[in-house]
Design a protein around this motif. Structure first.
Motif, PDB file in Angstrom:
ATOM      1  N   THR A   8       0.883  -1.174   0.106  1.00  0.00           N
ATOM      2  CA  THR A   8      -0.015  -0.124  -0.076  1.00  0.00           C
ATOM      3  C   THR A   8       0.717   1.309   0.030  1.00  0.00           C
ATOM      4  OG1 THR A   8      -0.041   0.128   2.310  1.00  0.00           O
ATOM      5  CG2 THR A   8      -1.973  -1.186   0.991  1.00  0.00           C
ATOM      6  N   GLY A   9       1.883   1.173  -0.646  1.00  0.00           N
ATOM      7  CA  GLY A   9       2.749   2.418  -1.024  1.00  0.00           C
ATOM      8  C   GLY A   9       2.157   3.204  -1.816  1.00  0.00           C
ATOM      9  N   TYR A  10       2.889   4.038  -2.541  1.00  0.00           N
ATOM     10  CA  TYR A  10       2.284   5.092  -3.578  1.00  0.00           C
ATOM     11  C   TYR A  10       1.739   4.318  -4.651  1.00  0.00           C
ATOM     12  CZ  TYR A  10       2.225   8.796  -6.811  1.00  0.00           C
ATOM     13  OH  TYR A  10       1.907  10.035  -7.630  1.00  0.00           O
ATOM     14  N   VAL A  11       2.375   3.374  -5.457  1.00  0.00           N
ATOM     15  CA  VAL A  11       2.119   2.542  -6.462  1.00  0.00           C
ATOM     16  C   VAL A  11       0.903   1.666  -6.200  1.00  0.00           C
ATOM     17  CG1 VAL A  11       2.545   1.054  -8.412  1.00  0.00           C
ATOM     18  CG2 VAL A  11       4.213   2.585  -7.786  1.00  0.00           C
ATOM     19  N   GLY A  12       0.986   0.855  -5.130  1.00  0.00           N
ATOM     20  CA  GLY A  12      -0.074  -0.007  -4.801  1.00  0.00           C
ATOM     21  C   GLY A  12      -1.473   0.733  -4.300  1.00  0.00           C
ATOM     22  N   LEU A  13      -1.215   1.726  -3.432  1.00  0.00           N
ATOM     23  CA  LEU A  13      -2.597   2.635  -3.106  1.00  0.00           C
ATOM     24  C   LEU A  13      -3.182   3.036  -4.138  1.00  0.00           C
ATOM     25  CD1 LEU A  13      -4.392   3.234  -0.800  1.00  0.00           C
ATOM     26  CD2 LEU A  13      -2.798   5.153  -0.147  1.00  0.00           C
ATOM     27  N   VAL A  14      -2.608   3.937  -4.949  1.00  0.00           N
ATOM     28  CA  VAL A  14      -3.155   4.633  -6.151  1.00  0.00           C
ATOM     29  C   VAL A  14      -3.714   3.484  -7.177  1.00  0.00           C
ATOM     30  CG1 VAL A  14      -2.605   5.826  -8.209  1.00  0.00           C
ATOM     31  CG2 VAL A  14      -1.639   6.561  -5.956  1.00  0.00           C
ATOM     32  N   SER A  15      -2.894   2.507  -7.251  1.00  0.00           N
ATOM     33  CA  SER A  15      -3.395   1.734  -8.394  1.00  0.00           C
ATOM     34  C   SER A  15      -4.663   0.858  -8.165  1.00  0.00           C
ATOM     35  CB  SER A  15      -2.291   0.373  -8.833  1.00  0.00           C
ATOM     36  OG  SER A  15      -1.264   1.191  -9.367  1.00  0.00           O
ATOM     37  N   GLY A  16      -4.658   0.312  -6.630  1.00  0.00           N
ATOM     38  CA  GLY A  16      -5.735  -0.244  -6.050  1.00  0.00           C
ATOM     39  C   GLY A  16      -7.013   0.557  -6.037  1.00  0.00           C
ATOM     40  N   ALA A  17      -6.991   1.892  -5.570  1.00  0.00           N
ATOM     41  CA  ALA A  17      -8.007   2.863  -5.674  1.00  0.00           C
ATOM     42  C   ALA A  17      -8.574   2.970  -7.118  1.00  0.00           C
ATOM     43  CB  ALA A  17      -7.574   4.247  -5.080  1.00  0.00           C
ATOM     44  N   PHE A  47       0.499  11.859   0.315  1.00  0.00           N
ATOM     45  CA  PHE A  47      -0.300  13.280  -0.275  1.00  0.00           C
ATOM     46  C   PHE A  47      -0.103  13.078  -1.777  1.00  0.00           C
ATOM     47  CE2 PHE A  47      -0.514  17.296  -2.332  1.00  0.00           C
ATOM     48  CZ  PHE A  47      -1.622  17.671  -1.807  1.00  0.00           C
ATOM     49  N   GLU A  48      -1.579  12.876  -2.295  1.00  0.00           N
ATOM     50  CA  GLU A  48      -1.692  12.840  -3.481  1.00  0.00           C
ATOM     51  C   GLU A  48      -3.031  13.528  -4.231  1.00  0.00           C
ATOM     52  OE1 GLU A  48      -1.132  12.574  -7.740  1.00  0.00           O
ATOM     53  OE2 GLU A  48       0.331  11.951  -6.335  1.00  0.00           O
ATOM     54  N   PRO A  49      -2.987  14.561  -4.768  1.00  0.00           N
ATOM     55  CA  PRO A  49      -4.430  15.275  -4.962  1.00  0.00           C
ATOM     56  C   PRO A  49      -5.325  14.251  -5.589  1.00  0.00           C
ATOM     57  CG  PRO A  49      -2.568  16.522  -5.679  1.00  0.00           C
ATOM     58  CD  PRO A  49      -1.806  15.173  -5.530  1.00  0.00           C
ATOM     59  N   GLY A  50      -6.508  14.224  -4.835  1.00  0.00           N
ATOM     60  CA  GLY A  50      -7.878  13.440  -5.026  1.00  0.00           C
ATOM     61  C   GLY A  50      -7.852  12.038  -4.526  1.00  0.00           C
ATOM     62  N   LEU A  51      -6.750  11.714  -3.994  1.00  0.00           N
ATOM     63  CA  LEU A  51      -6.384  10.332  -3.484  1.00  0.00           C
ATOM     64  C   LEU A  51      -7.621   9.990  -2.410  1.00  0.00           C
ATOM     65  CD1 LEU A  51      -5.147   7.390  -4.218  1.00  0.00           C
ATOM     66  CD2 LEU A  51      -3.439   7.962  -2.513  1.00  0.00           C
ATOM     67  N   ASP A  52      -7.417  10.791  -1.437  1.00  0.00           N
ATOM     68  CA  ASP A  52      -8.264  10.675  -0.457  1.00  0.00           C
ATOM     69  C   ASP A  52      -9.835  10.403  -0.765  1.00  0.00           C
ATOM     70  OD1 ASP A  52      -8.458  13.282  -1.229  1.00  0.00           O
ATOM     71  OD2 ASP A  52      -8.278  14.016   0.988  1.00  0.00           O
ATOM     72  N   ALA A  53     -10.250  11.429  -1.590  1.00  0.00           N
ATOM     73  CA  ALA A  53     -11.812  11.227  -1.944  1.00  0.00           C
ATOM     74  C   ALA A  53     -11.846   9.981  -2.686  1.00  0.00           C
ATOM     75  CB  ALA A  53     -12.001  12.610  -2.827  1.00  0.00           C
ATOM     76  N   LEU A  54     -10.795   9.667  -3.517  1.00  0.00           N
ATOM     77  CA  LEU A  54     -11.143   8.515  -4.485  1.00  0.00           C
ATOM     78  C   LEU A  54     -11.347   7.210  -3.391  1.00  0.00           C
ATOM     79  CD1 LEU A  54     -11.293   7.572  -7.384  1.00  0.00           C
ATOM     80  CD2 LEU A  54      -8.820   6.772  -7.124  1.00  0.00           C
ATOM     81  N   VAL A  55     -10.341   7.085  -2.307  1.00  0.00           N
ATOM     82  CA  VAL A  55     -10.522   5.883  -1.455  1.00  0.00           C
ATOM     83  C   VAL A  55     -11.729   5.813  -0.951  1.00  0.00           C
ATOM     84  CG1 VAL A  55      -9.360   4.989   0.492  1.00  0.00           C
ATOM     85  CG2 VAL A  55      -7.959   5.943  -1.245  1.00  0.00           C
ATOM     86  N   GLU A 155       3.949  11.583  -9.626  1.00  0.00           N
ATOM     87  CA  GLU A 155       3.464  12.058  -8.399  1.00  0.00           C
ATOM     88  C   GLU A 155       2.801  13.472  -8.570  1.00  0.00           C
ATOM     89  OE1 GLU A 155       5.998  11.196  -4.864  1.00  0.00           O
ATOM     90  OE2 GLU A 155       7.264  10.253  -6.224  1.00  0.00           O
ATOM     91  N   GLY A 156       1.596  13.434  -7.959  1.00  0.00           N
ATOM     92  CA  GLY A 156       1.028  14.902  -8.179  1.00  0.00           C
ATOM     93  C   GLY A 156      -0.056  14.774  -9.357  1.00  0.00           C
ATOM     94  N   ALA A 157       0.220  13.844 -10.228  1.00  0.00           N
ATOM     95  CA  ALA A 157      -0.976  13.913 -11.167  1.00  0.00           C
ATOM     96  C   ALA A 157      -1.344  12.222 -11.419  1.00  0.00           C
ATOM     97  CB  ALA A 157      -0.304  14.218 -12.520  1.00  0.00           C
ATOM     98  N   ALA A 158      -1.074  11.270 -10.411  1.00  0.00           N
ATOM     99  CA  ALA A 158      -1.141   9.856 -10.506  1.00  0.00           C
ATOM    100  C   ALA A 158      -2.543   9.269 -10.913  1.00  0.00           C
ATOM    101  CB  ALA A 158      -0.707   9.300  -9.354  1.00  0.00           C
ATOM    102  N   ILE A 159      -3.479  10.180 -10.516  1.00  0.00           N
ATOM    103  CA  ILE A 159      -4.749   9.507 -10.484  1.00  0.00           C
ATOM    104  C   ILE A 159      -5.299   9.560 -12.186  1.00  0.00           C
ATOM    105  CG2 ILE A 159      -7.380   9.611 -10.228  1.00  0.00           C
ATOM    106  CD1 ILE A 159      -6.645  10.444  -7.281  1.00  0.00           C
ATOM    107  N   ASP A 160      -4.769  11.024 -12.703  1.00  0.00           N
ATOM    108  CA  ASP A 160      -5.235  11.156 -13.876  1.00  0.00           C
ATOM    109  C   ASP A 160      -4.436  10.316 -14.825  1.00  0.00           C
ATOM    110  OD1 ASP A 160      -6.468  13.052 -16.060  1.00  0.00           O
ATOM    111  OD2 ASP A 160      -4.542  13.391 -16.536  1.00  0.00           O
ATOM    112  N   ASP A 161      -3.103   9.922 -14.755  1.00  0.00           N
ATOM    113  CA  ASP A 161      -2.244   9.178 -15.334  1.00  0.00           C
ATOM    114  C   ASP A 161      -2.783   7.859 -15.414  1.00  0.00           C
ATOM    115  OD1 ASP A 161      -0.501  11.026 -15.933  1.00  0.00           O
ATOM    116  OD2 ASP A 161       1.149  10.750 -14.614  1.00  0.00           O
TER     117      ASP A 161
END
Length: 437
Positions: A8-17, A47-55, A155-161
């Motif tokens: 659940t690091g940067y890649v795992g948490l963003v990808s999972g969400a 901290f990654e913009p939008g990640l908290d709301a997505l989760v 980083e900083g644009a991960a969700i859109d990416d």
């Protein structure tokens, strides 16, 4: 589909969400019980913009959950992603693959039914084959395939990416595995996202080659910036002029204090070590790494020069500590070279960063941390902009000038044109610009 993400690091948490946002049921697993407890309580560790709301949205919808137990989800999963860390190994710079191999072993013992085990972590060529060997040795009687699916998240644009990628790279020759992965990424087909299937080894190398090339562009334009300063040219004009050539492109041509972060420094070093092992040295990548290391070290000299050649007894106001904006990541940030050098030269430093100060305090405890940008400037001898956060782009320069002892602005990201600071009485020094002394 049912998906497990290990790590659940940067890649795992963003990808999972993001996979859960696609409609899949995702379980993110981590051995760190405190992190899982925090995630269950809605606390996001990065901290990654939008990640908290997505989760939050996908947890409430029942599509995303968190666990410390692989056995809770692996057996029922169609795909299991390995998204653990691969830090540079101390001493030799090789990627530390111990977490990847341990995850593969644990997964192998829990497989039930056909499952695709997919490496999402950035790994050297040959790692997928070793994961395949681990599964063969421990789960040879079960149905599975191995694939590589490197991430390309900024980083900083991960969700859109993730939601709108340039491409999806998948390393596997198994048609059955390809079908599973196509289904995982099916929502992207609406955007006609290219999905490229290759051999395992090619997918692994694509990730490293991409990051090495982008790092090379950064080091290249930084060296051109030094030429610009000596020859009276403007690096931003040069960058725009060459970037308009479609063969070159505009991105990653912003001159500055050097690259940092979780990817470029680690991945370029790991690629060099891989090449050395097979006696195929990568001279351009080596030059990129050397140039970037020197670049970061040289930035303190620029600041000292702007102070008249000595920093002893001088107070420096520093805006930005993270390696880039919209992240709290301090890994290999230029600030980790600049701050110690200034302190060694006798300066005192007051700093502000919108998101990075909690981590910075652990790494740079000797400096003063302020609650806002202007608080750093009180009776400072110089203002230095190190990270291009948006809130630093429109400072009240009259207020800045009234707080500083001397109106000196060193802009290491070129977020201001010379004319505006000079109109307010500042001695302005940017990167790669003529008449910057």
């Amino acid at each position: 589909m049912r998906v497990t993400v290990v790590g659940t690091g940067y890649v795992g948490l963003v990808s999972g969400a993001c996979f859960s946002e696609f409609g899949h049921h995702v379980t993110c697993v981590d051995v760190n019980a405190d992190k899982i407890k925090a995630l269950k309580a809605g606390s996001i560790p990065i901290f990654e913009p939008g990640l908290d709301a997505l989760v939050e949205r996908n947890v409430k919808a029942g599509r995303l959950d968190f666990s410390t137990r692989l056995g809770d989800s692996v057996g029922a999963s169609d795909a299991v992603f390995i998204a653990v860390g691969t830090p540079s190994r101390r001493g030799d710079g090789h990627a530390d693959l111990s977490y990847v191999y341990k995850a593969a072993e644990d997964i192998a013992d829990l497989l039930y039914g056909y499952t695709v085990v997919i490496t999402k972590s950035t790994v050297p060529v040959g790692t997928g084959a070793q994961v395949e060997k681990i599964l063969r040795d421990r789960a040879g009687d079960k149905e599975w395939d191995v694939a590589s699916n490197p991430e390309f998240l900024r980083e900083g644009a991960a969700i859109d990416d993730f939601m709108h990628p340039d491409r999806v790279i998948v390393g596997t020759r198994s048609e059955r595995a390809q079908a599973v992965i196509r289904e995982l990424y099916r929502p992207l087909f609406l955007n006609e996202t290219p999905v490229m299937f290759t051999a395992l080894e090619s997918a692994e190398l694509i990730k490293y080659a991409a990051n090495a090339f982008l790092a090379t562009k950064i080091s290249f334009i930084n060296e051109i910036a030094d030429l610009c300063e000596e020859l009276g040219a403007e690096v931003q004009d040069v960058a725009k002029g060459i970037g308009l050539d479609n063969r070159i492109g505009r991105k990653f041509l912003n001159a500055g204090p050097g690259y940092g972060g979780s990817c470029f420094p680690k991945d370029t070093l790991a690629l060099l070590r891989t090449a050395e092992e097979i006696n195929r040295p990568l001279r351009i990548v080596q030059a990129t790494v050397d140039a970037n290391d020197q670049r970061k070290k040289s930035m303190a000299d620029r600041i000292i020069k702007a102070l008249g050649g000595s920093a002893k007894g001088k107070h420096v106001a520093l805006l930005g500590l993270t390696f880039k904006p919209n992240t709290d990541d301090m890994r290999d940030s230029p600030s980790l070279d600049i701050v110690p050098a200034l302190l060694k030269a006798g300066a005192t430093i007051a700093a502000y960063d919108p998101e990075g100060m909690e981590e910075a305090r652990k790494l740079l405890p000797e400096i003063t941390y302020c609650d806002d940008a202007y608080a750093t400037m009180d009776k400072a001898d110089i203002l230095v902009i190190l990270t291009e956060w948006n809130q630093f782009r429109a400072l009240d320069l009259d207020r800045v000038g009234s707080l500083l002892r001397q109106r000196i602005l060193v802009d290491l990201r070129n977020i201001y044109g010379r004319g505006e600071p000079q109109a307010h009485g500042f001695e302005y020094r940017g990167i790669g610009r003529k008449n910057v002394g």
